[in-house]
Each structure stands twice: as C-alpha cells, then as structure tokens.
Design an enzyme around this catalytic site. Structure first.
Site, PDB file in Angstrom:
ATOM      1  N   ASP A   8     -43.328  26.833  -8.212  1.00 42.93           N
ATOM      2  CA  ASP A   8     -43.066  27.862  -7.465  1.00 42.93           C
ATOM      3  C   ASP A   8     -41.555  28.263  -7.884  1.00 42.93           C
ATOM      4  OD1 ASP A   8     -43.061  29.888  -5.353  1.00 42.93           O
ATOM      5  OD2 ASP A   8     -41.944  28.549  -3.904  1.00 42.93           O
ATOM      6  N   ASP A  10     -39.017  30.885  -5.812  1.00 39.97           N
ATOM      7  CA  ASP A  10     -38.316  30.952  -4.505  1.00 39.97           C
ATOM      8  C   ASP A  10     -38.122  29.631  -3.708  1.00 39.97           C
ATOM      9  OD1 ASP A  10     -37.166  33.576  -4.802  1.00 39.97           O
ATOM     10  OD2 ASP A  10     -39.213  34.398  -3.914  1.00 39.97           O
ATOM     11  N   ASP A  19     -35.947  37.661  -2.760  1.00 38.95           N
ATOM     12  CA  ASP A  19     -36.102  39.030  -2.206  1.00 38.95           C
ATOM     13  C   ASP A  19     -35.232  39.438  -1.214  1.00 38.95           C
ATOM     14  OD1 ASP A  19     -38.204  40.129  -3.710  1.00 38.95           O
ATOM     15  OD2 ASP A  19     -39.836  39.114  -2.330  1.00 38.95           O
ATOM     16  N   ASP A  99     -44.365  34.493  -5.653  1.00 34.62           N
ATOM     17  CA  ASP A  99     -44.647  35.695  -4.944  1.00 34.62           C
ATOM     18  C   ASP A  99     -43.551  36.689  -5.166  1.00 34.62           C
ATOM     19  OD1 ASP A  99     -46.014  37.678  -3.560  1.00 34.62           O
ATOM     20  OD2 ASP A  99     -45.834  36.694  -1.834  1.00 34.62           O
ATOM     21  N   ASP A 179     -42.799  24.766  -2.220  1.00 34.92           N
ATOM     22  CA  ASP A 179     -42.134  24.643  -0.864  1.00 34.92           C
ATOM     23  C   ASP A 179     -42.579  25.416   0.373  1.00 34.92           C
ATOM     24  OD1 ASP A 179     -40.205  27.295   0.236  1.00 34.92           O
ATOM     25  OD2 ASP A 179     -40.926  27.343  -2.033  1.00 34.92           O
TER      26      ASP A 179
END
Length: 241
Positions: A8, A10, A19, A99, A179
């Site tokens: 992942d 972030d 973001d 994402d 996470d």
C-alpha cells in the site's frame, strides 16, 4: 522463483495520507465545511475531485501541491526497506496498489529516487488539465461489493498474478504490506504460503484481530510491523527458508 511484495502507499510507505496532507495548501489549511460534508462513503475519488477543484479555484498551483506532497515523511524504517529491496531485486518483485493517485506516488518516488524499486504501480490515474486542476480518474471498474467503486485491490492483484503466469512468472509466495480497510479484501484471499503484514494499530491490523477472535480462518500467516526494519528481518528470514 521470486517473492512478490505488494505495498500500500498511504500510511505504509509514507507515514500519512497523501490526499488529506495536501489540505495544508488550502487557505487557513482547512476546507470549507460544505466541502468537507460533501463526502459520501465509497466515493472518495469523487470527493477528492471537488477538493482539487477548490484548490485550483483558490489559486493553488501544481508546484505548491508538489512541494507539499514531496515533504511527506516516509514511515519509520521504510527508506532502509526500499534500499534493501533495491539490493535484492533478484529475489523480489515489488508492486504498489494504492487508492492515492499516480501523480502523488510519482512525485514521492521520484523525489526519493525509489522509482526503480517498483515494477508496477496500480492506482487512480491523474493528470493536470489545461486550467491547472488536478483530475483523478477511477483505477478500474470491478464487481466486488466489499470495496470502494474505484478500486478493489484483490481484483488488481489477481489480474496481475494471472498476467505474470501467462508470461511464465510464478512466485514462491506473496507478502502483502498495508494498513487500511481497503487492504482487508486482498489479504483475505492470500494462500497458505503467503504473508499478510498489517501495520500495528491500524485498521487492517484491528480487522484481522477481530476476524481471529471470531474464528474466521485466514490461510496466510500474519506478521505485524511498526517499522520497515521489522519487515526487512522477516524478508531475510523468508529468503533463508
């Protein structure tokens, strides 16, 4: 055969959410209440589209966004982990499924000179339009009911594995490092040899804990981490097996 590492971005590679981090570029470092309240569950990408429009309308330029994003701190031990992986590319393939968006991830990897560590990055495609607004498109469409409509990480991972198999590439195991809540779906599909590595105290870790308390079986082993140094230790253990 190599080990496949799935990261992942972030709160895993970087120690914050890219973001929400860029909100510091807004006037008074906060969004108007009506914009904050416009978020609908599962539609984060659409919400961020409105945030990027607001920032553009407020005169925030690409250079300011880039300066903010490239100031994001790496998670503890992550620079050491990525350096370790660079030195061991003959043993590991590394991909990111995130994402976030392609521009933010590119900026971070480029600024820290870690682009070469990753074979592929799967994320929401982003670009600046002619007015200077950052536009982000959905990563893909999928049929998974558990995930946000723009990204099912399990679908992306499955398609990647299938394409690699078509090229004759097989992996001894998958190690999934993440996470968040959207990491639960891919982790529950890992197999017996695979390793789920949730970050200690974060949503993925808490969810897997609850699942084990409810006696919901997980095929893979689970190794919790709080620093990239712990991940290095486990990878060294795996390649000596």
């Amino acid at each position: 055969m190599k080990v496949l590492l799935v990261f992942d971005f972030d709160n895993t590679i970087i120690d914050d959410n890219s973001d929400t981090w860029i909100i510091q570029c807004a006037p008074d470092k906060k969004l108007p209440i009506e914009l904050q309240d416009s978020y609908q569950k599962g539609l984060w990408t659409e919400f961020m589209g409105r945030v990027f429009k607001y920032l553009r309308d407020e005169g925030v330029k690409e250079e300011e966004l880039k300066r903010a994003v490239t100031s994001l701190p790496f998670t503890s031990g992550m620079i050491e982990l990525l350096s370790f992986l660079r030195m061991n590319k003959d043993r590991f393939d590394c991909i990111i499924i995130s994402d976030s968006n392609s521009i933010f991830i590119d900026w971070v990897l480029e600024a820290a000179a870690f682009h070469d560590v990753f074979d592929t990055v799967f994320t929401n495609p982003a670009s600046f339009d002619s007015t200077g607004r950052l536009t982000v498109r959905n990563c893909h469409t999928h049929a998974c009911t558990r995930c946000p409509k723009n990204l099912c990480k399990n679908t992306v991972l499955g398609e990647f594995i299938d394409k690699q198999l078509q090229k004759g590439v097989r992996y001894t195991r998958i190690v999934y490092i993440g996470d968040g809540g959207n990491d639960v779906c891919p982790v529950t599909f890992l197999k017996k040899n695979d390793v789920a590595m949730p970050r200690e105290g974060y949503t993925l870790h808490r969810t897997l804990d609850k699942m084990s308390q409810n006696l919901e079986p997980m095929a893979s082993s689970i190794v919790v981490w709080s620093s990239g140094m712990e991940i290095i230790s486990h990878l060294q253990f795996l390649i000596q097996m």
